[in-house]
Scaffold this motif. Structure first.
Motif, mmCIF file in Angstrom:
data_model
loop_
_atom_site.group_PDB
_atom_site.id
_atom_site.type_symbol
_atom_site.label_atom_id
_atom_site.label_comp_id
_atom_site.label_asym_id
_atom_site.label_seq_id
_atom_site.Cartn_x
_atom_site.Cartn_y
_atom_site.Cartn_z
ATOM 1 N N SER A 196 0.844 -1.193 0.000
ATOM 2 C CA SER A 196 0.000 0.000 0.000
ATOM 3 C C SER A 196 0.880 1.243 0.000
ATOM 4 O O SER A 196 2.069 1.182 0.327
ATOM 5 C CB SER A 196 -0.923 0.020 1.226
ATOM 6 N N THR A 197 0.282 2.353 -0.345
ATOM 7 C CA THR A 197 1.000 3.618 -0.251
ATOM 8 C C THR A 197 0.946 4.106 1.185
ATOM 9 O O THR A 197 0.169 3.615 1.993
ATOM 10 C CB THR A 197 0.362 4.663 -1.184
ATOM 11 N N HIS A 198 1.786 5.076 1.521
ATOM 12 C CA HIS A 198 1.879 5.611 2.874
ATOM 13 C C HIS A 198 2.147 4.484 3.880
ATOM 14 O O HIS A 198 1.515 4.400 4.938
ATOM 15 C CB HIS A 198 0.606 6.383 3.264
ATOM 16 N N SER A 199 3.049 3.615 3.506
ATOM 17 C CA SER A 199 3.383 2.463 4.343
ATOM 18 C C SER A 199 4.884 2.244 4.323
ATOM 19 O O SER A 199 5.633 2.932 3.625
ATOM 20 C CB SER A 199 2.681 1.214 3.813
ATOM 21 N N LEU A 200 5.335 1.244 5.084
ATOM 22 C CA LEU A 200 6.756 0.898 5.079
ATOM 23 C C LEU A 200 7.194 0.389 3.711
ATOM 24 O O LEU A 200 8.318 0.651 3.274
ATOM 25 C CB LEU A 200 7.041 -0.167 6.139
ATOM 26 N N SER A 201 6.317 -0.343 3.027
ATOM 27 C CA SER A 201 6.697 -0.853 1.704
ATOM 28 C C SER A 201 6.893 0.293 0.722
ATOM 29 O O SER A 201 7.772 0.249 -0.148
ATOM 30 C CB SER A 201 5.647 -1.835 1.182
ATOM 31 N N HIS A 212 19.702 3.305 -5.988
ATOM 32 C CA HIS A 212 20.187 2.722 -7.247
ATOM 33 C C HIS A 212 19.911 3.626 -8.444
ATOM 34 O O HIS A 212 20.151 3.224 -9.591
ATOM 35 C CB HIS A 212 19.551 1.347 -7.456
ATOM 36 N N SER A 213 19.414 4.822 -8.154
ATOM 37 C CA SER A 213 19.179 5.821 -9.214
ATOM 38 C C SER A 213 18.351 5.249 -10.359
ATOM 39 O O SER A 213 18.701 5.366 -11.547
ATOM 40 C CB SER A 213 20.511 6.348 -9.752
ATOM 41 N N ILE A 214 17.259 4.584 -10.009
ATOM 42 C CA ILE A 214 16.370 4.020 -11.025
ATOM 43 C C ILE A 214 14.935 4.459 -10.755
ATOM 44 O O ILE A 214 14.592 4.879 -9.648
ATOM 45 C CB ILE A 214 16.422 2.475 -11.048
ATOM 46 N N LYS A 215 14.119 4.354 -11.778
ATOM 47 C CA LYS A 215 12.695 4.633 -11.642
ATOM 48 C C LYS A 215 11.929 3.415 -12.133
ATOM 49 O O LYS A 215 12.264 2.823 -13.154
ATOM 50 C CB LYS A 215 12.304 5.860 -12.464
ATOM 51 N N PHE A 216 10.911 3.033 -11.385
ATOM 52 C CA PHE A 216 10.058 1.941 -11.817
ATOM 53 C C PHE A 216 8.603 2.320 -11.584
ATOM 54 O O PHE A 216 8.298 3.303 -10.907
ATOM 55 C CB PHE A 216 10.396 0.624 -11.116
ATOM 56 N N ASP A 217 7.716 1.544 -12.153
ATOM 57 C CA ASP A 217 6.285 1.800 -12.043
ATOM 58 C C ASP A 217 5.769 1.153 -10.762
ATOM 59 O O ASP A 217 5.645 -0.070 -10.686
ATOM 60 C CB ASP A 217 5.569 1.225 -13.265
ATOM 61 N N LEU A 218 5.492 1.974 -9.748
ATOM 62 C CA LEU A 218 5.060 1.458 -8.455
ATOM 63 C C LEU A 218 3.559 1.170 -8.481
ATOM 64 O O LEU A 218 2.752 2.018 -8.866
ATOM 65 C CB LEU A 218 5.371 2.486 -7.365
ATOM 66 N N VAL A 219 3.189 -0.041 -8.065
ATOM 67 C CA VAL A 219 1.794 -0.482 -8.096
ATOM 68 C C VAL A 219 1.360 -0.891 -6.693
ATOM 69 O O VAL A 219 1.977 -1.778 -6.085
ATOM 70 C CB VAL A 219 1.599 -1.672 -9.056
ATOM 71 N N SER A 220 0.313 -0.249 -6.173
ATOM 72 C CA SER A 220 -0.218 -0.608 -4.858
ATOM 73 C C SER A 220 -1.216 -1.751 -5.028
ATOM 74 O O SER A 220 -2.232 -1.610 -5.718
ATOM 75 C CB SER A 220 -0.906 0.603 -4.220
ATOM 76 N N LEU A 221 -0.906 -2.897 -4.385
ATOM 77 C CA LEU A 221 -1.691 -4.110 -4.613
ATOM 78 C C LEU A 221 -2.540 -4.538 -3.423
ATOM 79 O O LEU A 221 -3.521 -5.263 -3.590
ATOM 80 C CB LEU A 221 -0.747 -5.270 -4.976
ATOM 81 N N GLY A 222 -2.170 -4.106 -2.218
ATOM 82 C CA GLY A 222 -2.842 -4.614 -1.027
ATOM 83 C C GLY A 222 -2.061 -5.781 -0.459
ATOM 84 O O GLY A 222 -1.506 -6.605 -1.219
ATOM 85 N N ALA A 223 -2.015 -5.872 0.860
ATOM 86 C CA ALA A 223 -1.188 -6.899 1.513
ATOM 87 C C ALA A 223 -1.589 -8.311 1.111
ATOM 88 O O ALA A 223 -0.738 -9.190 0.950
ATOM 89 C CB ALA A 223 -1.277 -6.736 3.027
ATOM 90 N N GLY A 224 -2.882 -8.538 0.929
ATOM 91 C CA GLY A 224 -3.333 -9.890 0.601
ATOM 92 C C GLY A 224 -3.113 -10.293 -0.839
ATOM 93 O O GLY A 224 -3.130 -11.488 -1.165
ATOM 94 N N ALA A 225 -2.895 -9.315 -1.718
ATOM 95 C CA ALA A 225 -2.779 -9.621 -3.146
ATOM 96 C C ALA A 225 -1.357 -9.545 -3.667
ATOM 97 O O ALA A 225 -1.089 -9.983 -4.792
ATOM 98 C CB ALA A 225 -3.659 -8.662 -3.954
ATOM 99 N N ILE A 226 -0.450 -9.020 -2.866
ATOM 100 C CA ILE A 226 0.890 -8.743 -3.395
ATOM 101 C C ILE A 226 1.605 -10.017 -3.857
ATOM 102 O O ILE A 226 2.212 -10.040 -4.930
ATOM 103 C CB ILE A 226 1.726 -7.964 -2.337
ATOM 104 N N VAL A 227 1.526 -11.088 -3.118
ATOM 105 C CA VAL A 227 2.185 -12.334 -3.522
ATOM 106 C C VAL A 227 1.430 -13.012 -4.674
ATOM 107 O O VAL A 227 2.058 -13.427 -5.665
ATOM 108 C CB VAL A 227 2.342 -13.280 -2.313
#
Length: 324
Positions: free
Chosen positions: A136-141, A152-167
């Motif tokens: 989730s956003t506004h979290s430790l992750s 690492h000076s990189i940019k990636f597309d951050l996707v908020s999935l929810g704790a139950g769906a991330i795996v």
């Protein structure tokens, strides 16, 4: 009459011998996640009987989620909760309603960037431009993702999935990688379904990612009990760090783990790095606030008065003496 008086005196004399012992002081705790690996020393302290020896009794409240436990502390339902430095700062600005009283982890120990085992992502730099899932956003992750991108000076597309769906989303190939805590990412790695692209625990820059927050009422009126809780938890961690086999067996029960290798990894990468000194480092709290300010797009977090958010009054006495 004399006989009755004598009997009364004898009864009074023997009453202390049969008096019921005073009840242990109860401390109500609420943790956002029931099996957060950073909080395993609380479970260890219970197993070792350290709370009993300190004449305190722990009552776990069946409350989950950061916002829910914060509200429980504010309302007086809970005495102690867990929180990251930034989460505590947001929930209890200026220390109003509660303060951080002990630190559990000063780093993202156990946090990893993992991809599917069959994915061709040999290094963290290959994630540039790819999709990376967080709980989730506004979290430790979210903070861990920011730290990874910056270092690492990189940019990636951050996707908020929810704790139950991330795996499940990673397994289904919906994202190229995920950033997760030990009990999610390392479980997948141990099961052979994922591989570590980057281990955030290798970065030993100080960030207060886990600590204990006590209510103002607890701080003001129950100093002995609070000191006893922190001391018992610290002593339990010392035992876990010195007795590897005992600790691994406990972790298997605590986190419902059957894979011994997975439990060993948790012990070696997380438990061995937890704070043996529970005193709050102002530096680690400040670094965590600054990181959250960038990750959460909330620059006001970086301007908060750090000293008002924590106290070491109770943790200072909990540091075990060094062996001679």
């Amino acid at each position: 009459m004399l006989k009755r008086l004598a009997m009364t005196a004898m009864t009074a004399a023997f009453l202390p011998l049969f008096a019921m012992p005073a009840a242990a002081a109860e401390i109500r705790i609420a943790f956002a996640i029931s099996d957060d690996i950073y909080l395993a020393p609380v479970f260890a302290a219970e197993r070792l009987g350290l709370f009993r020896d300190a004449d305190i009794q722990i009552r776990r409240l069946n409350i989950r989620g950061a916002e829910n436990i914060q509200q429980a502390l504010k309302s007086g339902q809970a005495d102690i909760i867990d929180a990251s430095g930034p989460a505590a700062a947001q929930a209890f600005p200026g220390g109003a309603g509660g303060k951080i009283v002990a630190g559990a982890a000063n780093g993202f120990y156990g946090w990893t960037v993992v991809s599917r085992e069959d994915a061709v992502i040999p290094t963290i730099r290959q994630l540039a431009g790819k999709s990376v899932g967080v709980s989730s956003t506004h979290s430790l992750s979210d903070m861990a993702a920011q730290l990874t991108a910056e270092n690492h000076s990189i940019k990636f597309d951050l996707v908020s999935l929810g704790a139950g769906a991330i795996v499940p989303e990673l397994r289904a190939g919906k994202v190229d990688a995920i950033i997760s805590s030990a009990l999610l990412g390392l479980r997948e790695v141990s099961a052979g379904r994922a591989r570590i692209v980057f281990d955030l625990g290798l970065d030993h820059a100080p960030f207060l990612v886990s600590g204990y927050v006590a209510s103002t009422r607890m701080i003001e009126t129950r100093q002995r009990d609070l000191k006893a809780f922190i001391a018992a938890t610290t002593q339990a961690l010392t035992h876990m760090q010195s007795d590897r086999k005992w600790s691994i067996d406990l972790l298997k029960e605590y986190a419902r783990i059957t894979d011994n290798g997975y439990a060993e990894r948790l012990h070696d990468t997380v438990i061995m790095n937890l704070n043996s000194d529970p005193q709050i480092s102002a530096e680690s709290l400040k670094e965590a606030l600054d990181l959250a300010a960038r990750a959460w797009k909330q620059p006001e977090l970086a301007a908060l008065p750090v000293a008002a958010l924590f106290t070491n009054e109770f943790a200072a006495d909990a540091v075990p003496p060094k062996s001679q």
